[in-house]
Write an enzyme that holds these catalytic residues in place. Structure first.
Site, PDB file in Angstrom:
ATOM      1  N   ASP A  14      83.048  21.568  23.618  1.00 41.68           N
ATOM      2  CA  ASP A  14      82.684  21.429  25.039  1.00 41.68           C
ATOM      3  C   ASP A  14      83.587  22.255  25.963  1.00 41.68           C
ATOM      4  OD1 ASP A  14      80.698  19.594  24.298  1.00 41.68           O
ATOM      5  OD2 ASP A  14      82.207  18.022  24.199  1.00 41.68           O
ATOM      6  N   GLU A  15      83.999  23.418  25.509  1.00 40.76           N
ATOM      7  CA  GLU A  15      84.856  24.280  26.328  1.00 40.76           C
ATOM      8  C   GLU A  15      84.040  25.132  27.303  1.00 40.76           C
ATOM      9  OE1 GLU A  15      84.784  24.410  23.026  1.00 40.76           O
ATOM     10  OE2 GLU A  15      86.726  23.763  22.241  1.00 40.76           O
ATOM     11  N   LYS A  17      81.425  27.095  25.899  1.00 44.92           N
ATOM     12  CA  LYS A  17      81.062  28.245  25.058  1.00 44.92           C
ATOM     13  C   LYS A  17      79.678  28.775  25.391  1.00 44.92           C
ATOM     14  CE  LYS A  17      81.711  25.828  21.239  1.00 44.92           C
ATOM     15  NZ  LYS A  17      82.387  24.623  21.747  1.00 44.92           N
ATOM     16  N   GLY A  41      76.097  21.051  21.373  1.00 48.04           N
ATOM     17  CA  GLY A  41      75.204  21.026  22.528  1.00 48.04           C
ATOM     18  C   GLY A  41      75.692  22.111  23.467  1.00 48.04           C
ATOM     19  N   HIS A  42      75.022  23.251  23.469  1.00 49.75           N
ATOM     20  CA  HIS A  42      75.461  24.388  24.290  1.00 49.75           C
ATOM     21  C   HIS A  42      74.542  24.512  25.510  1.00 49.75           C
ATOM     22  CE1 HIS A  42      77.572  26.248  20.532  1.00 49.75           C
ATOM     23  NE2 HIS A  42      78.062  25.086  20.911  1.00 49.75           N
ATOM     24  N   ASP A 308      86.348  26.423  38.638  1.00 51.42           N
ATOM     25  CA  ASP A 308      86.022  25.790  39.919  1.00 51.42           C
ATOM     26  C   ASP A 308      86.578  24.367  40.016  1.00 51.42           C
ATOM     27  OD1 ASP A 308      84.093  25.669  37.817  1.00 51.42           O
ATOM     28  OD2 ASP A 308      82.764  24.547  39.136  1.00 51.42           O
TER      29      ASP A 308
HETATM   30  P1  IMP Z   1      80.231  14.950  13.878  1.00 49.11           P
HETATM   31  O1  IMP Z   1      80.401  16.431  13.970  1.00 49.11           O
HETATM   32  O2  IMP Z   1      78.959  14.453  14.497  1.00 49.11           O
HETATM   33  O3  IMP Z   1      80.426  14.432  12.483  1.00 49.11           O
HETATM   34  O4  IMP Z   1      81.417  14.286  14.749  1.00 49.11           O
HETATM   35  C1  IMP Z   1      82.783  14.383  14.385  1.00 49.11           C
HETATM   36  C2  IMP Z   1      83.654  14.537  15.625  1.00 49.11           C
HETATM   37  O5  IMP Z   1      83.405  15.786  16.242  1.00 49.11           O
HETATM   38  C3  IMP Z   1      83.414  13.492  16.715  1.00 49.11           C
HETATM   39  O6  IMP Z   1      84.639  13.272  17.379  1.00 49.11           O
HETATM   40  C4  IMP Z   1      82.434  14.180  17.649  1.00 49.11           C
HETATM   41  O7  IMP Z   1      82.484  13.640  18.952  1.00 49.11           O
HETATM   42  C5  IMP Z   1      82.984  15.588  17.597  1.00 49.11           C
HETATM   43  N1  IMP Z   1      81.977  16.636  17.888  1.00 49.11           N
HETATM   44  C6  IMP Z   1      81.059  17.124  17.042  1.00 49.11           C
HETATM   45  N2  IMP Z   1      80.349  18.102  17.621  1.00 49.11           N
HETATM   46  C7  IMP Z   1      80.844  18.251  18.851  1.00 49.11           C
HETATM   47  C8  IMP Z   1      80.541  19.141  19.925  1.00 49.11           C
HETATM   48  O8  IMP Z   1      79.682  20.020  19.835  1.00 49.11           O
HETATM   49  N3  IMP Z   1      81.267  18.992  21.066  1.00 49.11           N
HETATM   50  C9  IMP Z   1      82.258  18.068  21.166  1.00 49.11           C
HETATM   51  N4  IMP Z   1      82.581  17.231  20.170  1.00 49.11           N
HETATM   52  C10 IMP Z   1      81.882  17.315  19.031  1.00 49.11           C
HETATM   53 MG    MG Z   2      78.979  20.760  23.837  1.00 52.10          MG
END
Ligand code: IMP
Ligand code: MG
Length: 402
Positions: A14-15, A17, A41-42, A308
């Protein structure tokens, strides 16, 4: 030279990207995802519409380039794919950008070796979460990689005969290929290739805070096995960060803000998970972990999103090192693991926000190349030299716009 590039997150995902990838997408012809799946989730905005991709690289929504070519997208072997969700995503994205699903799919190639996320895997992820409390996205990522490595997994090529995936098979029938060969061919023909990382370096299964990690490697070297493409052929690694940190899911979070600060930040930064809708926990910028991530990901340049968020703020707290068992940890010569995280205390400085970029560049010892001041392409500033004047100009450019 503007050739093969990899963009990864250097924090806990969630940076921003998606937004930076969208900005850069006009310089590339091929877009590749090499790890992860629908846990990503981009988010991008196009013509005022919000588009969130989970399996597809965001380049898919670019439209034609200046030469009139459509983007070529590759979902490589290192990914785990939910065929049913992917079909829906293709429909949603094509609808949002005003093209037919058929024309979008023409240029999307899926590895026959990628593994399929089944309903059973999703159910297992849910059940395990009850006990393990990692805070996963419950999209079946862990159990699918687990089956892959214990050699009971289902590959995309094997799934083609499964009636459950009829719509997926019809949609992609001629586009399920040896993407590793396609990718190397495209490289030989001098196509410019952009690898879009998902999650972030601090969630990497090897280097993240195990077990509070995702189940894949998120750093650029994962492209070697995740796409069958030698990392030696990548000339630029870009690391994306926010001027603060967020984390969804459980695990150590040394710079986590107080409850009041956290709530204020979440509201201002709209920090809710793009995949799960969960509130993201907010923390201060964590320099030692960035130094560690930069080292492992062999980052050449930094992009800072969400600048911002510093609007109207005079000073911002930044963690510049950790204290651990009486020692100073800088993230370069040492970094905590396992239970050590419980004993880490962050050492803070307060940086004036008008010098933020300058200080950041100095502390990370790496060039800041892009800053982002909002969700749209026009909100991005490209920083040519990284000189102090340039960095100050980047801050000023933004205020010119307001
Ligand atoms: P999983 O990838 O669903 O197995 O989740 C493992 C860990 O990675 C959890 O802490 C999720 O919240 C985190 N995580 C997985 N995908 C993302 C992402 O795209 N953004 C932020 N955190 C993620
Ligand atoms: Mg994301």
């Amino acid at each position: 030279m503007n050739k093969n590039t990899c963009l990864v997150g250097l924090q806990y995902g969630d940076e921003g990207k998606g937004s930076i990838s969208q900005y850069l997408s006009y310089n590339y012809e091929v877009f590749v995802r090499y790890q992860g799946g629908g846990n990503a989730g981009h988010t991008i905005y196009k013509d005022g519409k919000k588009i969130v991709t989970h399996f597809l690289p965001v380049g898919v929504a670019r439209g034609k380039d200046s030469m009139g070519n459509d983007p070529i997208c590759i979902l490589a072997n290192g990914m785990v794919i939910n065929p049913i969700s992917l079909v829906q995503e293709v429909k949603d994205v094509s609808n949002a950008i005003g093209v037919s699903p058929e024309s979008l799919v023409k240029n999307i190639f899926i590895s026959n070796k990628a593994h399929v996320i089944t309903e059973k895997a999703i159910e297992k992820d849910r059940q395990r979460e009850e006990l393990q409390k990692i805070g996963t996205t419950k999209t079946g990522i862990g159990p699918t990689y687990e089956s892959k490595y214990n050699r009971t997994g289902l590959t995309v090529s094997e799934a083609l005969s499964n009636p459950e995936y009829k719509e997926f098979v019809e949609m992609f029938s001629s586009n399920i290929v040896n993407t590793e060969i396609l990718l190397n061919e495209l490289n030989d023909e001098n196509y410019r290739i952009f690898f879009e990382g998902a999650q972030g370096a601090l969630l990497d299964v090897d280097f993240g805070q195990y077990p509070y990690v995702t189940s894949s490697n998120c750093i650029p070297s994962a492209i070697g096995t995740g796409a069958g493409f030698s990392p030696r052929k990548i000339v630029l690694n870009i690391g994306v960060i926010k001027p603060y940190t967020t984390r969804v899911g459980a695990g150590p979070f040394p710079t986590e803000m107080s409850k009041e600060e956290d709530e204020a930040f979440r509201l201002k930064g709209d920090e809710w998970g793009a995949t799960t809708g969960r509130p993201r926990k907010c923390g201060w910028l964590d320099i030692p972990s960035l130094r560690y991530a930069i080292q492992l990901a062999d980052i050449d340049e930094i992009a800072v999103s969400k600048m911002d968020m510093l609007d109207g703020v005079e000073e911002i707290k930044v963690c510049v090192g950790y204290s651990l068992d009486g020692s100073y940890v800088d993230g370069i010569s040492d970094f905590p693991t396992g239970k050590e995280w419980d004993k880490v205390s962050p050492l803070y400085e307060s940086w004036p926000t008008n010098k933020f970029l300058e200080s950041l560049q100095e502390y990370l010892d790496i060039k800041i190349r892009i800053t982002s001041w909002g969700p749209n392409i026009e909100d991005k500033v490209f920083i040519r030299s990284g000189s102090k004047t340039d960095l100050a100009m980047s801050m000023r450019n933004k205020s010119d716009k307001v």
